[in-house]
Write an enzyme that holds these catalytic residues in place. Structure first.
Site, short mmCIF file in Angstrom:
data_model
loop_
_atom_site.label_atom_id
_atom_site.label_comp_id
_atom_site.label_asym_id
_atom_site.label_seq_id
_atom_site.Cartn_x
_atom_site.Cartn_y
_atom_site.Cartn_z
N SER A 8 0.85 -1.20 0.00
CA SER A 8 0.00 0.00 0.00
C SER A 8 0.88 1.24 0.00
O SER A 8 1.64 1.48 0.95
CB SER A 8 -0.88 0.01 1.24
OG SER A 8 -1.38 1.32 1.45
N ASP A 35 -4.63 3.66 -1.84
CA ASP A 35 -5.68 4.07 -0.90
C ASP A 35 -6.12 5.51 -1.14
O ASP A 35 -5.35 6.45 -0.89
CB ASP A 35 -5.15 3.97 0.53
CG ASP A 35 -5.02 2.54 1.01
OD1 ASP A 35 -6.01 1.79 0.89
OD2 ASP A 35 -3.94 2.17 1.51
N MET A 37 -8.59 8.46 0.05
CA MET A 37 -9.42 8.85 1.20
C MET A 37 -9.92 10.28 1.02
O MET A 37 -9.18 11.15 0.57
CB MET A 37 -8.58 8.82 2.47
CG MET A 37 -7.95 7.49 2.74
SD MET A 37 -7.01 7.58 4.27
CE MET A 37 -6.29 5.96 4.29
N HIS A 66 -8.37 1.33 -3.83
CA HIS A 66 -9.28 1.15 -2.70
C HIS A 66 -9.89 2.51 -2.36
O HIS A 66 -9.21 3.39 -1.83
CB HIS A 66 -8.45 0.59 -1.52
CG HIS A 66 -9.19 0.44 -0.25
ND1 HIS A 66 -8.56 0.24 0.96
CD2 HIS A 66 -10.53 0.46 0.04
CE1 HIS A 66 -9.45 0.14 1.93
NE2 HIS A 66 -10.65 0.27 1.40
N MET A 68 -11.85 4.81 -0.22
CA MET A 68 -12.46 5.09 1.09
C MET A 68 -13.10 6.46 0.97
O MET A 68 -12.59 7.47 1.49
CB MET A 68 -11.38 5.03 2.18
CG MET A 68 -10.99 3.60 2.53
SD MET A 68 -9.43 3.50 3.42
CE MET A 68 -8.30 3.56 2.05
N ASP A 175 -6.68 -6.08 4.64
CA ASP A 175 -6.01 -4.78 4.65
C ASP A 175 -5.99 -4.21 6.06
O ASP A 175 -7.04 -3.91 6.62
CB ASP A 175 -6.78 -3.86 3.68
CG ASP A 175 -6.13 -2.50 3.51
OD1 ASP A 175 -5.04 -2.27 4.06
OD2 ASP A 175 -6.73 -1.66 2.80
N SER A 198 2.96 -0.42 6.29
CA SER A 198 4.17 -0.22 7.09
C SER A 198 5.09 -1.45 7.08
O SER A 198 6.32 -1.30 7.08
CB SER A 198 3.79 0.15 8.53
OG SER A 198 2.62 -0.52 8.93
C1 DX5 Z 1 -6.00 1.83 5.85
C2 DX5 Z 1 -5.57 1.50 4.43
C3 DX5 Z 1 -4.49 0.51 4.37
C4 DX5 Z 1 -3.18 0.92 5.02
C5 DX5 Z 1 -2.61 -0.33 5.64
O1 DX5 Z 1 -7.20 2.51 5.83
O2 DX5 Z 1 -6.67 1.00 3.69
O3 DX5 Z 1 -4.25 0.08 3.02
O4 DX5 Z 1 -2.26 1.47 4.15
O5 DX5 Z 1 -1.50 0.02 6.40
P1 DX5 Z 1 -0.78 -0.99 7.39
O6 DX5 Z 1 -0.39 -2.19 6.59
O7 DX5 Z 1 0.39 -0.21 7.89
O8 DX5 Z 1 -1.77 -1.34 8.46
ZN ZN Z 2 -6.40 -0.01 1.67
#
Ligand code: DX5
Ligand code: ZN
Length: 224
Positions: A8, A35, A37, A66, A68, A175, A198
């Site tokens: 990600s 991602d 958002m 993705h 959001m 995820d 991460s």
């Molecule tokens: C959170 C995102 C994830 C995020 C995951 O809302 O959809 O894709 O980047 O991050 P880690 O793997 O660090 O939890």
């Molecule tokens: Zn995501």
């Protein structure tokens, strides 16, 4: 079943985004998790079309977008135009989820639907044969670096059972909070597409990818 690590880019160093994407590609990563958002469906704001359009120019990876975002139906065509290969919308964000699925399908890309940790599998189980992938959020959407929510494991199991019972090929993506120990938990429960932020980007990117892929393969060998 096809297993993939889906890094990600929310956890990338945006000052070196292009370079980091090239590193992933060089290390054999096939999927890139993107991602988006909007500060409404989730508290935070990330990035949108211009970033995707720009990284699309130099990458052949599968762009797994993705969303959001509230009422994501508004943006399906825009994300296809800027280079998405799949679009995932949240069940909780759509007024008419069936319609959103149809719009994504008609736009010619793969279809994903996602559920937040508190949303039951039951809310989307009637759509399993109409989508390519179900994304089970294993943290509250909105931020990287959170801790995996243990209760979600059961939802992954439940979904895999349904998919097998109906003899479908629907992928299960997870995820949030994926690391050395939760990776094993989610694969054993039935997930095959693993998003990781991460876990992949903290530290040396190339060696992380190699180590994670090796570990993932070891786990897969024991479940197949
Ligand atoms: C959170 C995102 C994830 C995020 C995951 O809302 O959809 O894709 O980047 O991050 P880690 O793997 O660090 O939890
Ligand atoms: Zn995501």
């Amino acid at each position: 079943m096809e297993y993939q690590l889906c890094p990600s880019i929310l956890s990338a160093d945006f000052n070196r985004l292009g370079e980091q994407i090239q590193t992933l590609e060089k290390e054999g990563v096939k999927w890139l998790h993107i991602d988006v958002m909007d500060g409404d469906f989730v508290p935070s704001i990330s990035f949108g079309m211009p970033v995707i359009r720009s990284i699309r120019k130099e990458s052949k990876m599968f762009f797994d977008v993705h969303l959001m975002v509230s009422a994501p139906e508004r943006y399906i065509q825009d994300f296809v135009d800027c280079g998405a290969d799949s679009i995932t919308v949240h069940a909780e964000a759509c007024e008419d989820l069936e319609r959103a699925v149809e719009l994504i399908r008609d736009a010619g890309v793969k279809v994903g639907i996602s559920i937040k940790p508190a949303t039951p599998v039951n809310d989307i189980s009637h759509l399993l044969e109409d989508v390519d992938m179900v994304l089970v959020m294993t943290v509250q959407p909105g931020f990287g670096g959170q801790k995996y929510i243990d209760d979600c494991t059961e939802k992954i199991r439940e979904l895999r059972e349904l998919i097998e019972k109906e003899e479908l090929n629907t992928d299960i993506q997870v995820d949030g909070g994926i690391n050395d120990s939760t990776m094993e938990t989610v694969i054993r429960a039935g997930a095959n597409l693993l998003v990781a932020g991460s876990y992949v980007f903290n530290g040396d990117l190339a060696s992380n990818v190699n180590r994670i892929n090796r570990k993932m393969q070891e786990i897969i060998n024991t479940v197949e």
